[in-house]
Scaffold this motif. Structure first.
Motif, PDB file in Angstrom:
ATOM      1  N   ASP A 438      71.210 -23.725 -18.853  1.00 49.31           N
ATOM      2  CA  ASP A 438      70.465 -23.945 -20.093  1.00 49.31           C
ATOM      3  C   ASP A 438      71.409 -24.088 -21.283  1.00 49.31           C
ATOM      4  O   ASP A 438      71.053 -24.700 -22.292  1.00 49.31           O
ATOM      5  CB  ASP A 438      69.465 -22.807 -20.320  1.00 49.31           C
ATOM      6  CG  ASP A 438      70.126 -21.448 -20.242  1.00 49.31           C
ATOM      7  OD1 ASP A 438      70.823 -21.167 -19.244  1.00 49.31           O
ATOM      8  OD2 ASP A 438      69.973 -20.661 -21.195  1.00 49.31           O
ATOM      9  N   GLY A 439      72.613 -23.543 -21.177  1.00 48.31           N
ATOM     10  CA  GLY A 439      73.596 -23.751 -22.236  1.00 48.31           C
ATOM     11  C   GLY A 439      74.232 -25.120 -22.105  1.00 48.31           C
ATOM     12  O   GLY A 439      74.271 -25.915 -23.058  1.00 48.31           O
ATOM     13  N   MET A 463      69.220 -24.423 -14.003  1.00 49.54           N
ATOM     14  CA  MET A 463      69.146 -22.996 -13.677  1.00 49.54           C
ATOM     15  C   MET A 463      69.155 -22.225 -14.996  1.00 49.54           C
ATOM     16  O   MET A 463      70.201 -22.006 -15.595  1.00 49.54           O
ATOM     17  CB  MET A 463      70.311 -22.620 -12.752  1.00 49.54           C
ATOM     18  CG  MET A 463      70.261 -23.431 -11.442  1.00 49.54           C
ATOM     19  SD  MET A 463      71.650 -23.176 -10.324  1.00 49.54           S
ATOM     20  CE  MET A 463      71.359 -21.504  -9.773  1.00 49.54           C
ATOM     21  N   ASN A 465      68.786 -19.227 -17.325  1.00 48.74           N
ATOM     22  CA  ASN A 465      68.790 -17.770 -17.501  1.00 48.74           C
ATOM     23  C   ASN A 465      68.725 -17.412 -18.987  1.00 48.74           C
ATOM     24  O   ASN A 465      69.049 -16.293 -19.380  1.00 48.74           O
ATOM     25  CB  ASN A 465      70.014 -17.133 -16.832  1.00 48.74           C
ATOM     26  CG  ASN A 465      71.306 -17.807 -17.257  1.00 48.74           C
ATOM     27  OD1 ASN A 465      71.314 -18.581 -18.221  1.00 48.74           O
ATOM     28  ND2 ASN A 465      72.391 -17.516 -16.566  1.00 48.74           N
ATOM     29  N   SER A 467      70.568 -17.874 -21.246  1.00 50.37           N
ATOM     30  CA  SER A 467      71.800 -17.301 -21.798  1.00 50.37           C
ATOM     31  C   SER A 467      73.028 -18.094 -21.361  1.00 50.37           C
ATOM     32  O   SER A 467      72.964 -18.913 -20.440  1.00 50.37           O
ATOM     33  CB  SER A 467      71.940 -15.833 -21.406  1.00 50.37           C
ATOM     34  OG  SER A 467      72.617 -15.718 -20.197  1.00 50.37           O
ATOM     35  N   LEU A 468      74.098 -17.822 -22.047  1.00 52.29           N
ATOM     36  CA  LEU A 468      75.404 -18.324 -21.647  1.00 52.29           C
ATOM     37  C   LEU A 468      75.882 -17.351 -20.578  1.00 52.29           C
ATOM     38  O   LEU A 468      76.631 -16.408 -20.848  1.00 52.29           O
ATOM     39  CB  LEU A 468      76.348 -18.370 -22.847  1.00 52.29           C
ATOM     40  CG  LEU A 468      75.867 -19.283 -23.992  1.00 52.29           C
ATOM     41  CD1 LEU A 468      76.699 -19.061 -25.255  1.00 52.29           C
ATOM     42  CD2 LEU A 468      75.921 -20.751 -23.580  1.00 52.29           C
ATOM     43  N   GLY A 469      75.396 -17.586 -19.373  1.00 50.26           N
ATOM     44  CA  GLY A 469      75.475 -16.574 -18.329  1.00 50.26           C
ATOM     45  C   GLY A 469      76.877 -16.069 -18.037  1.00 50.26           C
ATOM     46  O   GLY A 469      77.093 -14.867 -17.872  1.00 50.26           O
TER      47      GLY A 469
END
Ligand SMILES: Cc1ncc(C[n+]2csc(CCOP(=O)(O)OP(=O)(O)O)c2C)c(N)n1
Ligand SMILES: [Mg+2]
Lengths: 556, 101
Positions: A438-439, A463, A465, A467-469
């Protein structure tokens, strides 16, 4: 009969003569003469990107999928600066690219003219070579040379900056130069090949270590042959994934920071490391002093500057890795290594690769496996950069060189979608899947418009989440769980965004049967976005902490 | 950094490289930039046209450190560089009077 042509027409004709059939770019004032000439070309298809970085990565996608040099175009000033990240990325991963930029007329260079930037100066450290062309005549030499340099030896990006007056200058053409192609590579020294063969024959616990150079030189089948003949367990870098099928009995998969524990432990015990087209990158080696501490090293690379750069080699061979492997193959003895094979089997049994949840399509590994189950080895797999990238590297059954497109050296978020579009343009018969985060997707989301316009056969698996996983993971593990600037407080409705760009989209979160929804989405031709939520607490494991030795992995 | 003391100056070892290149507008920045981008100070530079006028010879005096051999291998890879050789410091010793004046 002599023709009178402008620099712009000459440029386009030379691209045609190079065999270029698709280019990606964005026009602007300083490159309009070239665009005018390109518009008249029946041989070259121009794909209009929505951001020059997108154009650069599309060209990369074409080059990575096919191995052929690809072309991107941009105007002067902001057009050229927008290209730079994609060029730098190509440099670090040794991707052959020719970037053509427009420049303000020569008389205005150095005057802070409108949209003037020192493209030549800016691109010196991130290209293999660059040119500022000073006459239409010079194009006849520079363009073929740019292609020759991009493809020769260790491939890389070449930038050609063409001032507008050079594009409009008309000259008489008496004849055309030969298209530029890769120069023949120097042969390996027979004595070094013999020494390497003797070391391989004498080794008790050898490991073959394949890098991206094996893919670039088309040497993957030879590497597999060598491994089979000499009984060599084989590790691959992130860049080499697919060189040996993951399910080959000799494959130990990826080494390094997020490699399997048994892989890194096997390296720790090896007595001979045969590095082929690999550069001992820090993500692969971990703490260098503790990397393969007992091993002698054979290092084969086309680039002499790579030998002894990080680790001194006992035998260093400067050669095209394909040629060197072809010479090495008959020189080594056929050997099975039962003791070493048994030791490796024991390590694998003690530390089985952990892919938790790989049967559940709503988990990260399960999703990747479910996507793979819809596809075969003909598919192309691109990624963006982050946790999702590493999970795909760990879990996707890659089986073919050039199947795998990922930004290794520069690790550029935003690489995935445009590179995947480029691959789909170059190989329209293949299904291309792009795993993104998503980032990352937001860094080149505008190229969804290009994907829709070109109706490429691209499936984007997002994918999400929220967030910047990978940053979230680092902060959790190494910064006392102080999460800062790694979680999005508000996230877009990606399904609506995709549809807004004109591509179909499906939300696996809402699907009663996610596997069926996946099969349906992937089997329909054309571009599609597949959205799936991922638990933000999932980590990329196992992991070598920054600065640690590869044997000291944490997690799973 | 401030001018170093003579004694300190002695201790820092130096290397002089002689680099043959094809001559065009960008070649100096390719060659010199390769050192400066690696945080290696170029202390003295001389460039003269050579032979047919399409070539030049560059002399560079740089700090000799363990990373120098790797940098030389990178210089050798530059497309416009024909050869790189280490040579003695004589050329810059002969020129040192210029800076004093
Ligand atoms: C252009 C760019 N900026 C910053 C980074 C640093 N970085 C590495 S991974 C990452 C997070 C990626 O987030 P996302 O795409 O959502 O992937 P995830 O890790 O969540 O799977 C960041 C910010 C980078 N690699 N590239
Ligand atoms: Mg994310």
């Amino acid at each position: 009969m002599n023709e009178t042509l402008t620099g712009a027409q000459i440029t386009v004709r030379l691209l045609e003569r190079q065999g270029i059939r698709t280019v990606a770019g964005i026009p602007g004032g300083a490159i309009l003469p070239i665009y005018d000439a390109l518009g008249q070309s029946t041989a070259i298809r121009h794909v209009l990107a929505r951001h020059e970085q997108g154009a650069g990565f599309m060209a990369q996608g074409m080059a990575r999928a096919t191995g052929e040099t690809a072309v991107c175009l941009a105007s002067s000033g902001p057009g050229a600066t927008n290209l730079l990240t994609a060029i730098a990325d190509a440099k670090l991963d040794s991707i052959p690219l020719v970037a053509i930029t427009g420049q303000v007329p020569q008389a205005m260079i150095g005057t802070d003219a409108f949209q003037e930037v020192d493209t030549y100066g800016l691109s010196i450290p991130i290209t293999k070579h660059n040119f500022l062309v000073s006459s239409a005549e010079e194009l006849l030499e520079v363009i073929p040379r740019a292609f020759a340099i991009a493809a020769s030896g260790r491939p890389g990006p070449v930038l050609v900056d063409i001032p507008k007056d050079v594009q409009t200058q008309a000259i008489e053409i008496a004849g055309w130069p030969e298209p530029g192609k890769a120069a023949p590579t120097p042969a390996a020294e027979p004595a070094s090949i013999a020494a390497a063969a003797a070391m391989i024959d004498a080794a008790e616990r050898p490991i073959l270590y394949l890098g991206g150079g094996v893919v670039h030189s088309g040497a993957a089948p030879l590497a597999v042959d060598l491994a089979e003949k000499a009984g060599l367990p084989t590790v691959m870098t992130l860049m080499a994934l697919g060189a040996m099928p993951v399910d080959h009995p000799l494959s130990l998969g990826m080494l390094g920071m997020h490699g399997a524990r048994h892989t890194n432990l096997a390296l720790d015990e090896c007595d001979l490391l045969i590095a082929v087209g690999a550069r001992f990158d820090d993500r692969a080696t971990g703490k260098v002093a503790a990397f393969c501490p007992q091993a002698k090293i054979i290092h084969i690379d086309i680039d002499p500057a790579e030998l002894d750069k990080i680790k001194a080699a006992h035998v260093g061979i400067v050669a095209d890795v394909g040629q060197a492997l072809a010479e090495l193959l008959p020189a080594v003895a056929t050997r099975a290594r039962p003791a070493w094979t048994a030791r490796i089997a024991a390590l694998q049994a003690a530390f089985p690769p952990a892919l938790p949840g790989c049967d559940d399509p709503r988990s990260h590994f399960g999703l990747i496996r479910a996507v793979a189950a819809c596809l075969d080895r003909d598919a192309v797999v691109a990624t963006d950069v982050g946790q999702h990238q590493m999970w795909v590297a760990q879990a996707y059954p890659l089986r073919r060189p050039r199947q795998w497109l990922t930004s290794g050296g520069l690790g550029t978020m935003g690489f995935g979608v445009p590179a995947a579009i480029g691959a789909a343009l170059a190989e329209p018969d293949r299904t291309v899947v792009c795993f993104t985060g998503d980032g990352s997707i937001l860094m080149n989301i505008q190229e969804l418009a290009t994907a829709a316009e070109e109706s490429v056969n691209l499936k984007i698996v997002l994918m999400d989440n929220a967030s910047l996983g990978l940053v979230h993971q680092q902060q959790t593990l190494f910064y006392g769980e102080r999460l800062f600037a790694s979680q999005f407080r508000r996230t877009p409705d990606f399904v609506a965004v995709a549809r807004g760009f004109g591509i179909s989209a499906v939300d696996l979160d809402q699907a009663a049967n996610p596997c069926a929804a996946l099969i349906d989405a992937i089997s329909r031709p054309g571009p599609c976005l597949i959205h799936a939520s991922i638990d933000v607490e999932q980590k990329v494991y196992p992991m070598v902490p920054p600065g640690a030795a590869n044997r000291d992995m944490i997690g799973a | 950094m401030n001018a170093s003391l003579p004694a300190e100056n002695q201790r820092l070892s130096r290397a002089v490289l002689r680099i043959d290149v094809t001559d065009h507008a960008g070649v100096m920045s390719h060659v010199v930039g390769l050192f400066s981008r690696r945080a290696c100070n170029v202390e003295a530079i001389l460039c003269l046209p050579a032979g047919d006028g399409r070539h030049s010879r560059i002399w560079l005096q740089v700090e000799d450190n363990p990373r120098l051999p790797a940098m030389i291998r990178q210089v050798e890879k530059l497309i416009d560089v024909q050869s790189v050789a280490r040579c003695d410091a004589g050329i810059f010793e002969r020129l040192s009077g210029l800076a004093a004046g």
